[in-house]
Scaffold this motif. Structure first.
Motif, PDB file in Angstrom:
ATOM      1  N   MET A   1      -7.224 -36.837  -8.725  1.00 15.89           N
ATOM      2  CA  MET A   1      -7.865 -37.913  -7.977  1.00 15.89           C
ATOM      3  C   MET A   1      -8.428 -37.432  -6.641  1.00 15.89           C
ATOM      4  N   ASN A   2      -7.689 -36.527  -5.975  1.00 10.20           N
ATOM      5  CA  ASN A   2      -8.173 -36.017  -4.692  1.00 10.20           C
ATOM      6  C   ASN A   2      -9.530 -35.331  -4.818  1.00 10.20           C
ATOM      7  N   ASP A   3      -9.818 -34.767  -5.996  1.00  6.31           N
ATOM      8  CA  ASP A   3     -11.111 -34.112  -6.202  1.00  6.31           C
ATOM      9  C   ASP A   3     -12.253 -35.106  -6.071  1.00  6.31           C
ATOM     10  N   ILE A   4     -12.036 -36.337  -6.536  1.00  7.16           N
ATOM     11  CA  ILE A   4     -13.068 -37.369  -6.425  1.00  7.16           C
ATOM     12  C   ILE A   4     -13.304 -37.707  -4.964  1.00  7.16           C
ATOM     13  N   TYR A   5     -12.208 -37.911  -4.226  1.00  7.31           N
ATOM     14  CA  TYR A   5     -12.333 -38.233  -2.805  1.00  7.31           C
ATOM     15  C   TYR A   5     -12.990 -37.083  -2.051  1.00  7.31           C
ATOM     16  N   LEU A   6     -12.579 -35.852  -2.367  1.00  5.06           N
ATOM     17  CA  LEU A   6     -13.131 -34.691  -1.681  1.00  5.06           C
ATOM     18  C   LEU A   6     -14.638 -34.603  -1.889  1.00  5.06           C
ATOM     19  N   LYS A   7     -15.073 -34.799  -3.109  1.00  5.43           N
ATOM     20  CA  LYS A   7     -16.509 -34.746  -3.411  1.00  5.43           C
ATOM     21  C   LYS A   7     -17.264 -35.771  -2.582  1.00  5.43           C
ATOM     22  N   GLU A   8     -16.716 -36.981  -2.482  1.00  2.33           N
ATOM     23  CA  GLU A   8     -17.393 -38.041  -1.729  1.00  2.33           C
ATOM     24  C   GLU A   8     -17.349 -37.783  -0.223  1.00  2.33           C
ATOM     25  N   MET A   9     -16.273 -37.170   0.260  1.00  2.06           N
ATOM     26  CA  MET A   9     -16.181 -36.861   1.686  1.00  2.06           C
ATOM     27  C   MET A   9     -17.149 -35.746   2.077  1.00  2.06           C
ATOM     28  N   LEU A  10     -17.383 -34.811   1.160  1.00  7.30           N
ATOM     29  CA  LEU A  10     -18.297 -33.703   1.437  1.00  7.30           C
ATOM     30  C   LEU A  10     -19.758 -34.108   1.300  1.00  7.30           C
ATOM     31  N   TYR A  11     -20.013 -35.168   0.564  1.00  2.27           N
ATOM     32  CA  TYR A  11     -21.388 -35.569   0.239  1.00  2.27           C
ATOM     33  C   TYR A  11     -22.293 -35.732   1.471  1.00  2.27           C
ATOM     34  N   PRO A  12     -21.867 -36.444   2.541  1.00  2.00           N
ATOM     35  CA  PRO A  12     -22.795 -36.682   3.660  1.00  2.00           C
ATOM     36  C   PRO A  12     -23.066 -35.460   4.531  1.00  2.00           C
ATOM     37  N   ILE A  13     -22.345 -34.347   4.311  1.00  2.00           N
ATOM     38  CA  ILE A  13     -22.591 -33.144   5.105  1.00  2.00           C
ATOM     39  C   ILE A  13     -24.033 -32.676   4.939  1.00  2.00           C
ATOM     40  N   SER A  14     -24.640 -32.983   3.797  1.00  2.00           N
ATOM     41  CA  SER A  14     -26.015 -32.561   3.525  1.00  2.00           C
ATOM     42  C   SER A  14     -27.018 -33.170   4.510  1.00  2.00           C
ATOM     43  N   LEU A  15     -26.596 -34.192   5.244  1.00  2.00           N
ATOM     44  CA  LEU A  15     -27.483 -34.818   6.227  1.00  2.00           C
ATOM     45  C   LEU A  15     -27.651 -33.948   7.474  1.00  2.00           C
ATOM     46  N   LEU A  16     -26.794 -32.957   7.632  1.00  2.00           N
ATOM     47  CA  LEU A  16     -26.799 -32.111   8.814  1.00  2.00           C
ATOM     48  C   LEU A  16     -27.488 -30.775   8.529  1.00  2.00           C
ATOM     49  N   GLU A  17     -27.859 -30.059   9.593  1.00  2.00           N
ATOM     50  CA  GLU A  17     -28.602 -28.817   9.433  1.00  2.00           C
ATOM     51  C   GLU A  17     -27.847 -27.577   9.903  1.00  2.00           C
ATOM     52  N   ASP A  18     -27.111 -27.678  10.998  1.00  2.00           N
ATOM     53  CA  ASP A  18     -26.492 -26.488  11.581  1.00  2.00           C
ATOM     54  C   ASP A  18     -25.496 -25.861  10.600  1.00  2.00           C
ATOM     55  N   PRO A  19     -25.658 -24.582  10.279  1.00  2.00           N
ATOM     56  CA  PRO A  19     -24.780 -23.930   9.282  1.00  2.00           C
ATOM     57  C   PRO A  19     -23.306 -23.907   9.695  1.00  2.00           C
ATOM     58  N   LEU A  20     -23.035 -23.609  10.978  1.00  3.54           N
ATOM     59  CA  LEU A  20     -21.641 -23.546  11.416  1.00  3.54           C
ATOM     60  C   LEU A  20     -20.992 -24.927  11.376  1.00  3.54           C
ATOM     61  N   LEU A  21     -21.711 -25.931  11.808  1.00  8.78           N
ATOM     62  CA  LEU A  21     -21.187 -27.297  11.768  1.00  8.78           C
ATOM     63  C   LEU A  21     -20.854 -27.701  10.338  1.00  8.78           C
ATOM     64  N   LYS A  22     -21.737 -27.415   9.412  1.00  7.90           N
ATOM     65  CA  LYS A  22     -21.504 -27.749   8.010  1.00  7.90           C
ATOM     66  C   LYS A  22     -20.312 -26.974   7.444  1.00  7.90           C
ATOM     67  N   GLU A  23     -20.197 -25.708   7.857  1.00  8.99           N
ATOM     68  CA  GLU A  23     -19.070 -24.885   7.400  1.00  8.99           C
ATOM     69  C   GLU A  23     -17.747 -25.435   7.917  1.00  8.99           C
ATOM     70  N   GLN A  24     -17.711 -25.807   9.204  1.00  6.37           N
ATOM     71  CA  GLN A  24     -16.478 -26.343   9.785  1.00  6.37           C
ATOM     72  C   GLN A  24     -16.117 -27.684   9.151  1.00  6.37           C
ATOM     73  N   LEU A  25     -17.101 -28.513   8.942  1.00  7.41           N
ATOM     74  CA  LEU A  25     -16.843 -29.804   8.296  1.00  7.41           C
ATOM     75  C   LEU A  25     -16.238 -29.602   6.913  1.00  7.41           C
ATOM     76  N   HIS A  26     -16.806 -28.696   6.157  1.00  3.43           N
ATOM     77  CA  HIS A  26     -16.293 -28.411   4.808  1.00  3.43           C
ATOM     78  C   HIS A  26     -14.855 -27.913   4.875  1.00  3.43           C
ATOM     79  N   HIS A  27     -14.586 -27.030   5.846  1.00  3.32           N
ATOM     80  CA  HIS A  27     -13.247 -26.462   5.998  1.00  3.32           C
ATOM     81  C   HIS A  27     -12.244 -27.541   6.381  1.00  3.32           C
ATOM     82  N   TYR A  28     -12.574 -28.372   7.373  1.00  4.19           N
ATOM     83  CA  TYR A  28     -11.663 -29.408   7.852  1.00  4.19           C
ATOM     84  C   TYR A  28     -11.396 -30.460   6.780  1.00  4.19           C
ATOM     85  N   ILE A  29     -12.446 -30.865   6.097  1.00  2.00           N
ATOM     86  CA  ILE A  29     -12.297 -31.887   5.055  1.00  2.00           C
ATOM     87  C   ILE A  29     -11.475 -31.361   3.891  1.00  2.00           C
ATOM     88  N   SER A  30     -11.710 -30.115   3.509  1.00  2.00           N
ATOM     89  CA  SER A  30     -10.940 -29.516   2.412  1.00  2.00           C
ATOM     90  C   SER A  30      -9.466 -29.409   2.783  1.00  2.00           C
TER      91      SER A  30
END
Length: 257
Positions: free
Chosen positions: A1-30
Motif C-alpha cells: 500500500m505504501n507504494d501507492i502513496y509514495l507514487k502519488e507523493m512523488l508525482y507533483p515533483i515534476s512541477l519543479l525544475e531544480d535538479p537538487l531540489l527534486k533529488e532532495q524531495l525524492h530522498h525525503y519523501i522516500s
C-alpha cells in the motif's frame, strides 16, 4: 500500500525544475514512506468506511502526508534534531526550502484533486482550518507558555490533535458530511494521545533531545514539576534557574535508568 502513496507523493515533483531540489524531495519523501504513512492510512480508511470508491483518494492522502512531512522537517529544524532523518544531515538553508516546497506541493496536490469530488470545497475548508490550527498551536508551543494541564491540552489539541483530525475528517467528508464534528473530535483525541506517548518517550531519552534539558513543559514534565518528593527537587530547581544545563545533563541518567 505504501507504494501507492509514495507514487502519488512523488508525482507533483515534476512541477519543479531544480535538479537538487527534486533529488532532495525524492530522498525525503522516500525516507518518510519507508518509516510509515499513518496519516494517509487514516484518510483512506475513513473514506472507504463511509463508502468511498474513487482511486483519487490516494492522491488526497498523499497531499496530507506532504503537509505532515513539511511540518516534521520544520519541527526538527527548530528542535535541532540529531536523528538520522536525511533533512537533519544537510544544509539548513536548503532543508528549509525543501520543507517550503513540500508545504506548497501539498496545497497544489489537494487543490487539483479535491475539486474533482462533490464535497471537495468543504473538504478544502476543513483542510485550511485544521492546518492553520496546527500552525497556531505550534507557535503557542514554541513560546513554552504552558503552566498547567489545561494549557497543555489546549495547545496539544490545536497542534497534534488538529493534524490527526484533519486526516480523519477529510477522508470522511469526501463521501458524506454528516458526523463531521464527531469524527474531528475523536481525531483530536487520538492526536493528543499520540503526543502524550511521544512526550513520555522524550523524557526517557539519554541524548540531547530530552525535553527536560530544554525546560519544555509537556504533560509528564508538569507532573514531575508538581511532585514534592525529594528526588525530583533538582528538576524543579533546574526549571527555576538554580542549576545549569551541564549539571542537568549529568544527572539526567538517574531519572531515565
Amino acid at each position: 500500500m505504501n507504494d501507492i502513496y509514495l507514487k502519488e507523493m512523488l508525482y507533483p515533483i515534476s512541477l519543479l525544475e531544480d535538479p537538487l531540489l527534486k533529488e532532495q524531495l525524492h530522498h525525503y519523501i522516500s525516507f518518510k514512506s519507508d518509516n510509515g504513512l499513518p496519516f494517509a492510512q487514516l484518510v483512506v480508511s475513513h473514506y472507504q468506511i463511509f463508502g468511498g470508491r474513487s482511486e483519487l483518494i490516494y492522491r488526497v492522502a498523499a497531499g496530507i502526508e506532504l503537509l505532515i512531512l513539511s511540518f516534521d522537517i520544520f519541527d526538527d529544524i527548530v528542535d535541532k534534531d540529531q536523528s538520522p532523518a536525511p533533512w537533519n544531515n544537510e544544509k539548513e538553508d536548503l532543508t528549509i526550502n525543501v520543507a517550503t516546497a513540500l508545504f506548497k506541493l501539498s496545497h497544489v496536490t489537494l487543490d487539483n484533486t479535491l475539486s474533482q469530488f462533490n464535497n471537495g470545497y468543504k473538504a478544502k475548508t476543513y483542510f485550511n482550518h485544521l492546518s492553520l490550527s496546527a500552525i497556531d498551536g505550534q507557535h503557542q508551543d514554541l513560546q513554552n507558555l504552558i503552566y498547567n494541564e489545561h494549557d497543555y491540552f489546549n495547545v496539544t489539541m490545536k497542534k497534534s490533535g488538529a493534524l490527526v483530525a484533519l486526516a480523519c475528517t477529510i477522508g470522511a467528508i469526501l463521501v458524506a458530511d454528516n458526523n463531521t464534528d464527531s469524527i474531528s473530535h475523536y481525531g483530536q483525541l487520538l492526536g493528543v494521545t499520540s503526543q502524550i506517548q511521544n512526550d513520555i518517550e522524550d523524557i526517557l531519552r539519554l541524548d540531547k533531545k530530552n525535553d527536560l534539558l530544554y525546560k519544555k513543559k509537556t504533560l509528564p514534565i508538569l507532573f514531575l514539576l508538581g511532585d514534592k518528593r525529594e528526588e525530583f527537587a533538582c528538576i524543579q530547581e533546574y526549571y527555576q534557574g538554580l542549576c545549569n544545563f551541564e549539571y542537568m545533563e549529568t544527572i539526567l541518567p538517574q531519572f531515565v535508568l
